[in-house]
Design a protein around this motif. Sequence first.
Motif, PDB file in Angstrom:
ATOM      1  N   LYS A 294       0.826  -1.303  -0.066  1.00  0.00           N
ATOM      2  CA  LYS A 294      -0.038   0.031   0.110  1.00  0.00           C
ATOM      3  C   LYS A 294       0.798   1.455  -0.141  1.00  0.00           C
ATOM      4  N   HIS A 295       1.734   0.973   0.702  1.00  0.00           N
ATOM      5  CA  HIS A 295       2.729   2.448   0.898  1.00  0.00           C
ATOM      6  C   HIS A 295       4.123   2.551   0.074  1.00  0.00           C
ATOM      7  N   GLY A 296       4.380   1.507  -0.461  1.00  0.00           N
ATOM      8  CA  GLY A 296       5.451   1.415  -1.276  1.00  0.00           C
ATOM      9  C   GLY A 296       6.874   1.526  -0.679  1.00  0.00           C
ATOM     10  N   HIS A 297       6.828   0.700   0.209  1.00  0.00           N
ATOM     11  CA  HIS A 297       8.313   0.352   1.053  1.00  0.00           C
ATOM     12  C   HIS A 297       9.177  -0.515   0.288  1.00  0.00           C
ATOM     13  N   ASP A 298      10.436  -0.251   0.362  1.00  0.00           N
ATOM     14  CA  ASP A 298      11.334  -1.240  -0.440  1.00  0.00           C
ATOM     15  C   ASP A 298      11.062  -2.603  -0.540  1.00  0.00           C
ATOM     16  N   THR A 299      11.163  -3.189  -1.499  1.00  0.00           N
ATOM     17  CA  THR A 299      10.985  -4.448  -1.835  1.00  0.00           C
ATOM     18  C   THR A 299      11.581  -5.667  -1.027  1.00  0.00           C
ATOM     19  N   VAL A 300      12.579  -4.993  -0.359  1.00  0.00           N
ATOM     20  CA  VAL A 300      13.673  -5.982   0.298  1.00  0.00           C
ATOM     21  C   VAL A 300      12.596  -6.475   1.358  1.00  0.00           C
ATOM     22  N   PHE A 301      11.563  -5.294   2.106  1.00  0.00           N
ATOM     23  CA  PHE A 301      10.976  -5.432   3.242  1.00  0.00           C
ATOM     24  C   PHE A 301       9.650  -6.246   2.982  1.00  0.00           C
ATOM     25  N   LEU A 302       9.207  -5.993   1.857  1.00  0.00           N
ATOM     26  CA  LEU A 302       8.151  -7.067   1.334  1.00  0.00           C
ATOM     27  C   LEU A 302       8.609  -8.421   1.454  1.00  0.00           C
ATOM     28  N   VAL A 303       9.836  -8.791   0.823  1.00  0.00           N
ATOM     29  CA  VAL A 303      10.231 -10.055   0.892  1.00  0.00           C
ATOM     30  C   VAL A 303      10.616 -10.565   2.207  1.00  0.00           C
ATOM     31  N   ALA A 304      11.047  -9.635   3.165  1.00  0.00           N
ATOM     32  CA  ALA A 304      11.450 -10.041   4.415  1.00  0.00           C
ATOM     33  C   ALA A 304      10.038 -10.464   5.388  1.00  0.00           C
TER      34      ALA A 304
ATOM     35  N   LEU B   6      13.772   3.442   9.119  1.00  0.00           N
ATOM     36  CA  LEU B   6      15.226   3.714   9.052  1.00  0.00           C
ATOM     37  C   LEU B   6      15.472   3.917   7.608  1.00  0.00           C
ATOM     38  N   ARG B   7      15.024   2.867   6.541  1.00  0.00           N
ATOM     39  CA  ARG B   7      15.406   3.136   5.186  1.00  0.00           C
ATOM     40  C   ARG B   7      14.893   4.423   4.588  1.00  0.00           C
ATOM     41  N   HIS B   8      13.783   4.708   5.034  1.00  0.00           N
ATOM     42  CA  HIS B   8      13.270   5.907   4.362  1.00  0.00           C
ATOM     43  C   HIS B   8      13.979   7.077   4.886  1.00  0.00           C
ATOM     44  N   TYR B   9      14.372   7.131   6.057  1.00  0.00           N
ATOM     45  CA  TYR B   9      15.454   8.337   6.780  1.00  0.00           C
ATOM     46  C   TYR B   9      16.585   8.124   5.721  1.00  0.00           C
ATOM     47  N   LEU B  10      17.421   7.167   5.586  1.00  0.00           N
ATOM     48  CA  LEU B  10      18.459   7.064   4.784  1.00  0.00           C
ATOM     49  C   LEU B  10      18.400   7.343   3.346  1.00  0.00           C
ATOM     50  N   ASN B  11      17.292   7.117   2.938  1.00  0.00           N
ATOM     51  CA  ASN B  11      16.763   7.654   1.432  1.00  0.00           C
ATOM     52  C   ASN B  11      16.382   9.030   1.465  1.00  0.00           C
ATOM     53  N   TYR B  12      16.244   9.830   2.425  1.00  0.00           N
ATOM     54  CA  TYR B  12      16.095  11.524   2.593  1.00  0.00           C
ATOM     55  C   TYR B  12      14.576  11.238   2.300  1.00  0.00           C
ATOM     56  N   ARG B  13      13.787  10.424   2.847  1.00  0.00           N
ATOM     57  CA  ARG B  13      12.320  10.570   2.320  1.00  0.00           C
ATOM     58  C   ARG B  13      11.499  10.457   3.770  1.00  0.00           C
TER      59      ARG B  13
END
Length: 325
Positions: A67-77, A282-289
């Motif tokens: 729904k919110h478009g988080h990085d694919t690696v977390f979907l796989v996780a 944390l990943r969104h912070y690292l991506n400046y998002r």
Amino acid sequence: MAASFFARVPSIPYPPEQGGRWSPVTSTLDWCEENYVVTQYAAEIVNTLTNLLFMYLAAKGIRSCLKHGHDTVFLVAFIGYLLVGTGSFLFHATLKYPMQLVDELSMIYTTCLMNYATFSYGKSRLYSTLLAVGLISLAVFITGYYHYLQDPDFHQNAYAILTAIVLLRAMYVMEVNIRPKFRSKEREAADPRPHGDAAVKAREDQKDLKTLGLMWKMITFGLSIFLGGFLVWHLDNEHCSKLIKWRRAIGLPWGFALEGHGWWHLMTGTGAYFYIVWGIWLRHYLNYRQDEFELVWPNFWTVPDVVRKTTSTHVDSARGVKKEL
């Protein structure tokens, strides 16, 4: 006092341990919960049903990623997290060795995936490829060696080491990239937020510090639950005969509360969910998002979620409180 209390409340005597639909037991582990005392279709009913929490949280996480478009690696996780819960459900229901492997090895594979997500961020394609090959090779080695040894201690130690490595690395990445005094000049220069004005930069730094404080609350809370699950699991193994005696003394359904392995499922499942959600944030912070997403975690009795901001609502990321505009 506790004994006299339970003596006065209605209860059902425990049936004797018996065979069931999936007998005989072929797994190398048979936990403290007595087999087939409630139904012939599940060897360990409490240990089986407590995995429903894994499935619920996995479905919640998968839905959030889509729904919110988080990085694919977390979907796989989260898919791996679902596999852990499903494998554990089938293992405790049947106590069959193949289901034991699905349960335990999926824990290793999901943790290897999170190691890849943590260590590959910001690295070159060559580095990421070599890391992937290394982690896949490690997973294959653990699979083969564990099947050869059939020693639960080997699996438990491998899982504990992989979990500790990824957790410590993620903490380090969080600190050096978000805490203002640790940020490198390259990180500062890449920040798209306006920071030429000293007052603006000070406000942004203060906002980052508040967010960092909330991240540490998440880590502390999630890790405390996770380690608490390990403690309960250890006590369940060490004092199994005494726990069985107590459960039979107080009867059903009250004896279910003394099923330590079931509590381990609930506690470690919750702690692992907190870790993945923290990783997303944390990943969104690292991506400046970070300004595009918000953490929704009203209190300690709810599970957190990272959602995309809308124009109608605003969440104070330092407190996780939603406010209407």
